[in-house]
Write an enzyme that holds these catalytic residues in place. Structure first.
Site: not given
Ligand code: SAM
Ligand code: SF4
Ligand code: DTB
Length: 329
Positions: A60, A64, A67, A104, A135, A195, A267
């Site tokens: 990606c 973030c 992530c 989802c 979802c 959501c 949730r």
């Molecule tokens: N990539 C898309 C986005 O960010 O819009 C969707 C998937 S992203 C993985 C969805 C959510 O998962 C993030 O907004 C975050 O809140 C949660 N998330 C991601 N990594 C995480 C982690 N290590 N621990 C807990 N929640 C996590």
């Molecule tokens: Fe990409 Fe992870 Fe951020 Fe979603 S949360 S946009 S998968 S880096």
């Protein structure tokens, strides 16, 4: 402060100080209030169950800090291109048999192309045909894309605000808070259910958690579904060594979310794998009424089905019938 979320546009019913005052209540008072609000709006002991599948994993371009799927960090996540439909359907059927009402699908994209959306639409239609709620979470949506998803029969779009507007810049630099609000508005305008939640345990303060809840509450209307994720600390990510959040502060966050958004389905999302059963029980007491069911979230583990079945049995919780949950929205 993002332009479309200035202080004057925050829900006047819930100024930050009022939310902080809830956080500061004696624990028993807070839980009693949250449980009372919960019972006014929801069946007391029913928990909605969603199942998650990563349909496109890793690589990606976003950054973030929590992530494991960001291409900027070296983690154990193995990249995988968009999953073919038969594999998705097999996973959805398995989840349905295991009791999930909603399926989802998550893709690690900044924003889908029209071609990518064509493929996801096929997935949505096929899962919907099984009789499951659907979802997806695909990143930012361009004009018209939410309408295409709605026309395909999608029920919910997941897109989180993640944290407070003030703290956001500490965690994500590749998309703005306004970008997120714009996608959420597109989802809402297309008639999809929203959501939208956040993530705690990032090393943030209580003020930041209150700011996240205020921002969620000021979406008009507030989301039908609010996932509260506890950081899963993944080696290789910048937050791998973030300090642990006090479990009781996590329970407080759930309780305040329940009180501020009484009708939403809250949730208890990522983080259950490392959470004690009694903490989860307190979360349900505090008004959480949804979980992710199944052994995997997107790339990290979730409790085994047997562990959840045992927890539900010991707490007298039952899966929420799909119709009851739809009625709340
Ligand atoms: N990539 C898309 C986005 O960010 O819009 C969707 C998937 S992203 C993985 C969805 C959510 O998962 C993030 O907004 C975050 O809140 C949660 N998330 C991601 N990594 C995480 C982690 N290590 N621990 C807990 N929640 C996590
Ligand atoms: Fe990409 Fe992870 Fe951020 Fe979603 S949360 S946009 S998968 S880096
Ligand atoms: C949400 O708020 N939490 C889910 C879902 N929406 C897509 C994702 C949790 C991801 C946890 C980290 C992982 O498994 O990669």
């Amino acid at each position: 402060m993002p332009s479309c979320l200035r202080h004057e546009t925050l829900d006047p019913a819930w100024p930050i100080q009022a939310i902080l005052d809830l956080f500061a209540l004696p624990f028993n008072d807070l839980l009693l209030q949250a449980q009372t609000v919960h019972r006014l709006h929801h069946p007391a002991n029913a928990v909605q169950q969603s199942s998650l599948l990563s349909i496109k994993t890793g690589a990606c371009p976003e950054d973030c800090a929590y992530c494991p799927q960001s291409s900027r960090y070296t983690t154990a996540v193995e990249q995988a291109p968009l999953m073919p439909l038969p594999q998705v359907l097999t996973a959805a059927k398995r989840a349905q048999e295991a009791g999930a009402q909603r399926f989802c699908m998550g893709a690690a994209w900044r924003s889908p192309t029209e071609r990518q959306l064509d493929d996801v639409i096929e997935h949505v239609q096929a899962v919907k045909a099984l009789g499951m709620e659907t979802c997806v979470t695909l990143g930012m949506l361009k004009p018209g894309q939410a309408e295409r998803l709605k026309a395909a029969g999608l029920d919910y779009y997941n897109h989180n605000l993640d944290t407070s507007p003030e703290y956001y810049g500490e965690i994500i630099h590749t998309r703005t808070y306004d970008d997120r609000l714009q996608t959420l508005q597109r989802v809402r305008d297309a008639g999809l259910k929203v959501c939208c939640g956040g993530i705690v345990g990032l090393g943030e303060s209580r003020e930041v958690r209150a700011g996240l809840i205020a921002a969620l509450a000021s979406l008009n209307p507030y989301p039908e579904s609010v996932p509260i994720n506890q950081l899963v600390k993944v080696p290789g990510t910048p937050l791998a060594d973030a300090p642990d959040l006090d479990p009781l502060e996590f329970v407080r966050t759930i309780a305040v979310t329940r009180i501020v958004m009484p009708k939403t389905v809250v949730r208890l999302s990522a983080g259950r794998e490392s959470m004690h059963d009694s903490t989860q029980a307190l979360c349900f007491m505090a008004g959480a009424n949804s979980i992710f069911h199944g052994e995997q979230l997107l790339t990290t583990p979730n409790p085994r089905a047997e562990a959840d079945a045992s927890l539900f049995q010991r707490l007298g919780l039952t899966p929420m019938p799909q119709a009851a949950e739809a009625h709340l929205a």
